[in-house]
Design an enzyme around this catalytic site. Sequence first.
Site, PDB file in Angstrom:
ATOM      1  N   GLN A 206      27.056  32.458  17.220  1.00 55.62           N
ATOM      2  CA  GLN A 206      26.316  33.157  18.259  1.00 55.62           C
ATOM      3  C   GLN A 206      26.324  32.448  19.604  1.00 55.62           C
ATOM      4  O   GLN A 206      26.066  33.074  20.630  1.00 55.62           O
ATOM      5  CB  GLN A 206      24.879  33.395  17.803  1.00 55.62           C
TER       6      GLN A 206
ATOM      7  N   ARG B 274      17.116  23.535  15.443  1.00 56.88           N
ATOM      8  CA  ARG B 274      17.860  24.051  14.292  1.00 56.88           C
ATOM      9  C   ARG B 274      19.144  24.714  14.782  1.00 56.88           C
ATOM     10  O   ARG B 274      19.106  25.617  15.614  1.00 56.88           O
ATOM     11  CB  ARG B 274      17.008  25.063  13.521  1.00 56.88           C
TER      12      ARG B 274
ATOM     13  N   HIS C 120      25.563  30.044   8.330  1.00 61.13           N
ATOM     14  CA  HIS C 120      24.811  31.079   9.038  1.00 61.13           C
ATOM     15  C   HIS C 120      25.750  32.267   9.233  1.00 61.13           C
ATOM     16  O   HIS C 120      26.131  32.606  10.362  1.00 61.13           O
ATOM     17  CB  HIS C 120      24.288  30.547  10.374  1.00 61.13           C
TER      18      HIS C 120
ATOM     19  N   ASN D 192      21.464  30.534   5.639  1.00 63.24           N
ATOM     20  CA  ASN D 192      20.544  31.333   6.434  1.00 63.24           C
ATOM     21  C   ASN D 192      20.573  32.779   5.940  1.00 63.24           C
ATOM     22  O   ASN D 192      21.628  33.427   5.918  1.00 63.24           O
ATOM     23  CB  ASN D 192      20.943  31.312   7.914  1.00 63.24           C
TER      24      ASN D 192
ATOM     25  N   GLU E 248      12.655  30.961  12.050  1.00 58.86           N
ATOM     26  CA  GLU E 248      12.952  31.881  13.153  1.00 58.86           C
ATOM     27  C   GLU E 248      11.757  32.784  13.379  1.00 58.86           C
ATOM     28  O   GLU E 248      11.117  33.239  12.427  1.00 58.86           O
ATOM     29  CB  GLU E 248      14.179  32.766  12.863  1.00 58.86           C
TER      30      GLU E 248
ATOM     31  N   TRP F 299      13.116  31.740  17.800  1.00 59.15           N
ATOM     32  CA  TRP F 299      14.454  32.293  18.007  1.00 59.15           C
ATOM     33  C   TRP F 299      14.421  33.038  19.341  1.00 59.15           C
ATOM     34  O   TRP F 299      13.685  33.993  19.492  1.00 59.15           O
ATOM     35  CB  TRP F 299      14.853  33.245  16.875  1.00 59.15           C
TER      36      TRP F 299
ATOM     37  N   GLU G 259      24.257  38.662  19.435  1.00 60.92           N
ATOM     38  CA  GLU G 259      23.350  39.051  18.347  1.00 60.92           C
ATOM     39  C   GLU G 259      24.054  39.939  17.315  1.00 60.92           C
ATOM     40  O   GLU G 259      23.716  41.105  17.114  1.00 60.92           O
ATOM     41  CB  GLU G 259      22.112  39.735  18.919  1.00 60.92           C
ATOM     42  N   TRP G 260      25.083  39.377  16.673  1.00 62.68           N
ATOM     43  CA  TRP G 260      25.787  40.011  15.569  1.00 62.68           C
ATOM     44  C   TRP G 260      26.241  41.424  15.935  1.00 62.68           C
ATOM     45  O   TRP G 260      26.879  41.606  16.961  1.00 62.68           O
ATOM     46  CB  TRP G 260      24.947  39.946  14.290  1.00 62.68           C
TER      47      TRP G 260
ATOM     48  N   PHE H 222      17.168  37.496  22.928  1.00 62.60           N
ATOM     49  CA  PHE H 222      16.047  36.839  22.254  1.00 62.60           C
ATOM     50  C   PHE H 222      15.710  35.479  22.883  1.00 62.60           C
ATOM     51  O   PHE H 222      14.815  34.793  22.407  1.00 62.60           O
ATOM     52  CB  PHE H 222      16.378  36.605  20.772  1.00 62.60           C
TER      53      PHE H 222
END
Length: 509
Positions: free
Chosen positions: A40, A97, A142, A187, A397, A447, A454-455, A463
């Site tokens: 990301q 993280r 992740h 994750n 998160e 987060w 964002e995927w 975010f």
Amino acid sequence: MIKRLSCFLLFHLLSLMACPIDRSQFPTDFVFGTSTSSYQIEGAYLEDNKSLSNWDVFSHIPGKIKGGGTGDVAVDHYHLYMEDVELLHSLGVNSYRFSISWARILPRGRFGRVNQAGISFYSNLVNELLRRGIQPFVTLNHFDIPQELEERYGAWLSPQIQKDFGYFAEACFKALGDRVKYWITFNEPNLMVKFQYLTGEFPPGLCSAEYGNSASEPYIAGHNVILSHATATQIYKNKYRVKQGGSIGIVMSADWYEPLRNIPADVLAVQRHLAFENAWFVDPFIFGDYPPEMRQILGSRLPTFSAEERRMLQSNKLDFIGINHYTTLYVEDCLFSPCKHGHFPGDTFTHVTGERDGHTIGTPTEMPNFYVVPRGMQQIVEYFQKRYNNVVMYITENGYPQGDNNSSISQNELLNDKERVEYIANYLSFLNVAIRNGANVKGYFAWSLMDNFEWFYGFTLRFGLYHVDYNTMKRKPKLSAQWYKEFLNGSKTLIRRTGGFQSPRRMRC
């Protein structure tokens, strides 16, 4: 002008009488940080011998990513990590993280050599964090894996992945474990395998509507994830833990759910839904098997653990559980009577919604099925507390989405994110109640540090506590970053009470 406006709004938020939350209400050793993940933010998708990951391939398939974005550059953290560590330091967090790109460390999995350039990047990042007094929390997976493992044997659908994941984990323990004391194997595996093999929204994009077998593949993949976690944990505890002194856990996607109707069927449906959402991956490590709700519905479609595997699970229990919590939804039973609107994807026999009698469960956001319901934070934490004998927990998160697919939204509006300030403060208030009620929560991670990819939403949602200009990669603090900094500095912050604010029970204001 932007700075003056931000300061004015911050003062306005802090000056309105409301229920206060401040740093002193949490234990002195409580961990506060932010979270990110490799695909990301990093970019540099083919630099320094890194191979293609599954997401590198998937994001280039037309129609898969909203707005057509990819993580090829993302927010260029690979080249700007020093600047990003400085952002963390300026916030005043004591932890960070992040995840490691498997394809950057082992471009061909166990079928090739360790990439020293990849090791150096993460080693330098860890060193810089520690130099600034920031504790690294490292996630091994992740969502992204080397594409070669997908092509060789089908990745998570094959037991071979267990050996590969153990090999990858050991390479990381060996290279970084002298400095990294907190390891996370996966994750949100509960979300990952459903999006991969049920809905097809994650690579490899398998779903029965097109190809694949959604009736069994999510559970086969989940089984291999669980045993991969056990493999990595066993390696760590047998070979590295005594010398390195760290701990190892797993992170779950953990929304809270409430019954749509005040009837026994919906109350049972909530418990069944939670079992399929969270207990699916946690029960095996605590109790040695899948939850009975899953066994009853799935029967032979749910894999079984051998006697040897059960022993491995029981001897490699979780040191902690990470909770990624964002929202709360209603659940309606569809097992004992048909639902008007159809089932939730999967085998839960439930319908999930954010509305009841024409009213939403909380304030809607720019993200579908994402409502602001602060009380859910307390409820989900206490669910894990009761079900798993108050194991150590971290909120790994928690954050608020701004929409960025509308050209009419100005940068000033994105920077002055008072909704995110209210969201974080209110969720922290309910987390504080859970802790005072005895929940063994040791930390909170917002987060995200900064806006990122964002995927399947691409760059259409933001975010971040820091705004990123995706053309120049310039980072700017939002109002939420200023608030978080003041909170961590111990300011007696007052949060604006709005219609979305729900005062925690037993909280004295």
